[in-house]
Design a protein around this motif. Structure first.
Motif, PDB file in Angstrom:
ATOM      1  N   LEU A  90       0.225 -11.395 -10.668  1.00 11.63           N
ATOM      2  CA  LEU A  90       0.095 -10.009 -10.192  1.00 11.63           C
ATOM      3  C   LEU A  90       0.236  -9.932  -8.676  1.00 11.63           C
ATOM      4  CD1 LEU A  90      -2.854  -8.748 -12.431  1.00 11.63           C
ATOM      5  CD2 LEU A  90      -0.434  -8.137 -12.637  1.00 11.63           C
ATOM      6  N   ASN A  91      -0.211 -10.946  -7.982  1.00 12.57           N
ATOM      7  CA  ASN A  91      -0.153 -10.937  -6.520  1.00 12.57           C
ATOM      8  C   ASN A  91       1.269 -11.173  -5.996  1.00 12.57           C
ATOM      9  OD1 ASN A  91      -2.890 -10.414  -6.184  1.00 12.57           O
ATOM     10  ND2 ASN A  91      -3.442 -12.585  -6.272  1.00 12.57           N
ATOM     11  N   ARG A  92       2.098 -11.852  -6.765  1.00 10.95           N
ATOM     12  CA  ARG A  92       3.497 -12.059  -6.355  1.00 10.95           C
ATOM     13  C   ARG A  92       4.282 -10.792  -6.692  1.00 10.95           C
ATOM     14  NH1 ARG A  92       2.376 -17.016  -9.018  1.00 10.95           N
ATOM     15  NH2 ARG A  92       3.538 -16.314 -10.860  1.00 10.95           N
ATOM     16  N   ARG A  93       4.534 -10.004  -5.668  1.00  6.14           N
ATOM     17  CA  ARG A  93       5.130  -8.694  -5.920  1.00  6.14           C
ATOM     18  C   ARG A  93       5.859  -8.191  -4.678  1.00  6.14           C
ATOM     19  NH1 ARG A  93       0.042  -8.277  -4.066  1.00  6.14           N
ATOM     20  NH2 ARG A  93      -0.532  -6.401  -2.835  1.00  6.14           N
ATOM     21  N   THR A  94       6.689  -7.194  -4.871  1.00  2.00           N
ATOM     22  CA  THR A  94       7.327  -6.477  -3.767  1.00  2.00           C
ATOM     23  C   THR A  94       6.995  -5.000  -3.946  1.00  2.00           C
ATOM     24  OG1 THR A  94       9.161  -8.055  -3.703  1.00  2.00           O
ATOM     25  CG2 THR A  94       9.497  -5.943  -2.599  1.00  2.00           C
ATOM     26  N   GLU A  95       6.543  -4.368  -2.890  1.00  2.33           N
ATOM     27  CA  GLU A  95       6.173  -2.959  -2.966  1.00  2.33           C
ATOM     28  C   GLU A  95       7.123  -2.132  -2.117  1.00  2.33           C
ATOM     29  OE1 GLU A  95       2.110  -2.646  -1.794  1.00  2.33           O
ATOM     30  OE2 GLU A  95       1.329  -3.490  -3.661  1.00  2.33           O
ATOM     31  N   ASP A 144      16.934 -10.429 -11.806  1.00  3.39           N
ATOM     32  CA  ASP A 144      16.317  -9.640 -10.731  1.00  3.39           C
ATOM     33  C   ASP A 144      17.235  -8.503 -10.319  1.00  3.39           C
ATOM     34  OD1 ASP A 144      14.169 -11.376 -10.716  1.00  3.39           O
ATOM     35  OD2 ASP A 144      14.940 -12.579  -9.053  1.00  3.39           O
ATOM     36  N   LYS A 145      18.524  -8.810 -10.197  1.00  2.47           N
ATOM     37  CA  LYS A 145      19.492  -7.810  -9.737  1.00  2.47           C
ATOM     38  C   LYS A 145      19.619  -6.663 -10.752  1.00  2.47           C
ATOM     39  CE  LYS A 145      22.117 -11.153  -6.988  1.00  2.47           C
ATOM     40  NZ  LYS A 145      23.404 -11.882  -6.809  1.00  2.47           N
ATOM     41  N   THR A 146      19.560  -7.012 -12.016  1.00  2.00           N
ATOM     42  CA  THR A 146      19.632  -5.973 -13.044  1.00  2.00           C
ATOM     43  C   THR A 146      18.456  -5.010 -12.930  1.00  2.00           C
ATOM     44  OG1 THR A 146      20.782  -7.454 -14.572  1.00  2.00           O
ATOM     45  CG2 THR A 146      19.687  -5.536 -15.529  1.00  2.00           C
ATOM     46  N   VAL A 195       4.914  23.807  -7.644  1.00  2.00           N
ATOM     47  CA  VAL A 195       5.494  22.474  -7.719  1.00  2.00           C
ATOM     48  C   VAL A 195       4.774  21.581  -6.713  1.00  2.00           C
ATOM     49  CG1 VAL A 195       7.579  21.088  -7.450  1.00  2.00           C
ATOM     50  CG2 VAL A 195       7.720  23.390  -8.411  1.00  2.00           C
ATOM     51  N   VAL A 196       4.108  20.580  -7.244  1.00  2.00           N
ATOM     52  CA  VAL A 196       3.358  19.670  -6.375  1.00  2.00           C
ATOM     53  C   VAL A 196       4.257  18.490  -6.018  1.00  2.00           C
ATOM     54  CG1 VAL A 196       1.332  18.189  -6.184  1.00  2.00           C
ATOM     55  CG2 VAL A 196       1.188  20.347  -7.442  1.00  2.00           C
ATOM     56  N   VAL A 197       4.506  18.346  -4.764  1.00  2.00           N
ATOM     57  CA  VAL A 197       5.327  17.243  -4.281  1.00  2.00           C
ATOM     58  C   VAL A 197       4.409  16.112  -3.837  1.00  2.00           C
ATOM     59  CG1 VAL A 197       7.040  16.510  -2.595  1.00  2.00           C
ATOM     60  CG2 VAL A 197       7.144  18.815  -3.547  1.00  2.00           C
ATOM     61  N   VAL A 198       4.563  14.963  -4.462  1.00  2.00           N
ATOM     62  CA  VAL A 198       3.767  13.801  -4.072  1.00  2.00           C
ATOM     63  C   VAL A 198       4.332  13.270  -2.761  1.00  2.00           C
ATOM     64  CG1 VAL A 198       3.001  11.498  -4.742  1.00  2.00           C
ATOM     65  CG2 VAL A 198       3.307  13.277  -6.485  1.00  2.00           C
ATOM     66  N   LYS A 199       3.526  13.336  -1.722  1.00  6.36           N
ATOM     67  CA  LYS A 199       4.011  12.957  -0.397  1.00  6.36           C
ATOM     68  C   LYS A 199       4.234  11.451  -0.269  1.00  6.36           C
ATOM     69  CE  LYS A 199       3.977  17.122   1.341  1.00  6.36           C
ATOM     70  NZ  LYS A 199       5.253  17.792   1.675  1.00  6.36           N
ATOM     71  N   GLU A 200       3.420  10.695  -0.971  1.00  5.19           N
ATOM     72  CA  GLU A 200       3.531   9.245  -0.844  1.00  5.19           C
ATOM     73  C   GLU A 200       3.442   8.593  -2.219  1.00  5.19           C
ATOM     74  OE1 GLU A 200       0.662   5.824   0.922  1.00  5.19           O
ATOM     75  OE2 GLU A 200       1.307   7.322   2.376  1.00  5.19           O
ATOM     76  N   GLU A 201       4.323   7.654  -2.464  1.00  4.45           N
ATOM     77  CA  GLU A 201       4.349   6.948  -3.740  1.00  4.45           C
ATOM     78  C   GLU A 201       4.764   5.505  -3.483  1.00  4.45           C
ATOM     79  OE1 GLU A 201       6.782   7.121  -8.002  1.00  4.45           O
ATOM     80  OE2 GLU A 201       7.072   8.668  -6.471  1.00  4.45           O
ATOM     81  N   THR A 202       4.215   4.611  -4.266  1.00  2.14           N
ATOM     82  CA  THR A 202       4.545   3.199  -4.110  1.00  2.14           C
ATOM     83  C   THR A 202       5.104   2.641  -5.410  1.00  2.14           C
ATOM     84  OG1 THR A 202       2.819   2.877  -2.437  1.00  2.14           O
ATOM     85  CG2 THR A 202       3.691   0.907  -3.522  1.00  2.14           C
ATOM     86  N   ILE A 203       6.284   2.068  -5.324  1.00  2.00           N
ATOM     87  CA  ILE A 203       6.870   1.369  -6.459  1.00  2.00           C
ATOM     88  C   ILE A 203       6.492  -0.097  -6.336  1.00  2.00           C
ATOM     89  CG2 ILE A 203       9.016   0.724  -7.615  1.00  2.00           C
ATOM     90  CD1 ILE A 203      10.297   3.232  -6.468  1.00  2.00           C
ATOM     91  N   VAL A 204       5.798  -0.598  -7.330  1.00  2.00           N
ATOM     92  CA  VAL A 204       5.383  -1.997  -7.322  1.00  2.00           C
ATOM     93  C   VAL A 204       6.321  -2.777  -8.235  1.00  2.00           C
ATOM     94  CG1 VAL A 204       3.517  -3.630  -7.747  1.00  2.00           C
ATOM     95  CG2 VAL A 204       2.992  -1.330  -6.888  1.00  2.00           C
ATOM     96  N   ILE A 205       7.008  -3.772  -7.667  1.00  2.00           N
ATOM     97  CA  ILE A 205       7.948  -4.589  -8.438  1.00  2.00           C
ATOM     98  C   ILE A 205       7.320  -5.959  -8.654  1.00  2.00           C
ATOM     99  CG2 ILE A 205      10.319  -5.425  -8.570  1.00  2.00           C
ATOM    100  CD1 ILE A 205      10.997  -3.435  -6.317  1.00  2.00           C
ATOM    101  N   ARG A 206       6.939  -6.234  -9.912  1.00  2.00           N
ATOM    102  CA  ARG A 206       6.344  -7.532 -10.225  1.00  2.00           C
ATOM    103  C   ARG A 206       7.266  -8.398 -11.078  1.00  2.00           C
ATOM    104  NH1 ARG A 206       1.347  -4.496 -10.702  1.00  2.00           N
ATOM    105  NH2 ARG A 206      -0.075  -5.103  -9.022  1.00  2.00           N
ATOM    106  N   ASP A 207       8.316  -7.786 -11.619  1.00  2.00           N
ATOM    107  CA  ASP A 207       9.182  -8.549 -12.506  1.00  2.00           C
ATOM    108  C   ASP A 207      10.449  -9.041 -11.811  1.00  2.00           C
ATOM    109  OD1 ASP A 207      10.120  -6.030 -12.199  1.00  2.00           O
ATOM    110  OD2 ASP A 207      10.297  -5.552 -14.327  1.00  2.00           O
ATOM    111  N   VAL A 208      10.438  -9.067 -10.471  1.00  2.00           N
ATOM    112  CA  VAL A 208      11.498  -9.718  -9.693  1.00  2.00           C
ATOM    113  C   VAL A 208      10.902 -11.018  -9.177  1.00  2.00           C
ATOM    114  CG1 VAL A 208      12.937  -9.589  -7.639  1.00  2.00           C
ATOM    115  CG2 VAL A 208      12.658  -7.570  -9.087  1.00  2.00           C
ATOM    116  N   HIS A 209      11.333 -12.129  -9.724  1.00  2.00           N
ATOM    117  CA  HIS A 209      10.658 -13.401  -9.487  1.00  2.00           C
ATOM    118  C   HIS A 209      11.370 -14.313  -8.476  1.00  2.00           C
ATOM    119  CE1 HIS A 209       8.046 -12.296 -12.757  1.00  2.00           C
ATOM    120  NE2 HIS A 209       9.075 -12.190 -13.588  1.00  2.00           N
ATOM    121  N   PHE A 210      12.607 -14.003  -8.147  1.00  2.00           N
ATOM    122  CA  PHE A 210      13.380 -14.844  -7.233  1.00  2.00           C
ATOM    123  C   PHE A 210      13.573 -16.255  -7.824  1.00  2.00           C
ATOM    124  CE2 PHE A 210      11.112 -11.693  -4.724  1.00  2.00           C
ATOM    125  CZ  PHE A 210      12.120 -11.139  -3.953  1.00  2.00           C
ATOM    126  N   GLU A 211      14.444 -16.996  -7.212  1.00  2.00           N
ATOM    127  CA  GLU A 211      14.576 -18.409  -7.582  1.00  2.00           C
ATOM    128  C   GLU A 211      13.360 -19.165  -7.057  1.00  2.00           C
ATOM    129  OE1 GLU A 211      18.304 -20.013  -6.360  1.00  2.00           O
ATOM    130  OE2 GLU A 211      19.490 -18.493  -7.394  1.00  2.00           O
TER     131      GLU A 211
END
Length: 231
Positions: free
Chosen positions: A221-226, A138-140, A112-128
């Motif tokens: 693409l640059n407007r994102r939260t990681e 965004d909350k959904t 079982v290979v455990v990925v030590k590091e992973e990044t979730i990139v959120i681009r579809d949360v746009h804020f007001e």
């Protein structure tokens, strides 16, 4: 000549019986046939009239001897009992030369290979617009991410980084990205992700673009939260 006539039948009979001793029980017809030929030869040494009687008598004796003393195969696996190291093998089971089922292949243990590091990139949360306030949509989207992070939180460290495009001044974008990173974090904490799991919450402004800010697509693409997950 008299000695030859006496000795020859004994030699022939001994040869047949010795040969039959190395055969299986099921080979009794072969022994009987050989015994019949030998019996006929023995009978013929006395008189041609005795050839048939000799064939019947010696053939019967040879067949019976083969059946009694021949090597059996009690479990029917095709391996004689004298060589069968696994007697009683169930019918239909494939066996090797020793009458034993082949050893099962060694179990393959998948690592079982455990990925030590992973990044979730959120681009579809746009804020007001021009704000760090989350919209209902965004909350959904963040609710789905919160469900996963609650499973990760007990054994992982989370780092949240906000990013903007290059529109506006650097200092303003830096503050806005920091506010948005904290806004996302606060919502996730309110959704059940332990605050202690977040080891860093920061804004990177426009300093880490992943696309060309000269196009609308690139700026989106640059407007994102990681969210970086360190296990």
């Amino acid at each position: 000549m008299s000695i030859m006539r006496t000795a020859l039948p004994l030699v022939l009979l001994t040869g047949v019986l010795t040969g039959c001793a190395g055969l299986q029980k099921t080979d009794w017809p072969t022994c009987a046939a050989l015994g019949g030929v030998t019996g006929a030869a023995i009978g013929a040494t006395e008189s041609s009239a005795y050839a048939g009687y000799g064939a019947l008598l010696i053939g019967g004796m040879a067949g019976a001897y083969c059946w009694v003393h021949g090597d059996g195969d009690e479990d029917g696996d095709g391996v004689p009992d004298s060589r069968d190291k696994c007697p009683g093998t169930p019918k239909g089971v494939q066996v090797n030369a020793d009458g034993c089922p082949p050893a099962p292949p060694a179990a393959v243990v998948e690592e079982v290979v455990v990925v030590k590091e992973e990044t979730i990139v959120i681009r579809d949360v746009h804020f007001e617009f021009d704000s760090a306030r989350l919209t209902a949509a965004d909350k959904t989207k963040l609710d789905t991410i919160a469900t996963r992070l609650k499973q990760e939180a007990p054994s992982a460290q989370l780092r949240v980084t906000g990013h903007t495009d290059s529109v506006g001044k650097d200092a303003y974008n830096q503050r806005l990205s920091d506010k948005r990173a904290h806004s996302v974090t606060d919502y996730l904490v309110g959704s059940g992700v332990p605050r202690s799991a977040f080891v860093a919450v920061m804004g990177a402004g426009e300093s880490q673009p992943v696309a060309d800010n000269k196009t609308a697509e690139g700026r989106a693409l640059n407007r994102r939260t990681e969210i970086q997950i360190n296990r």
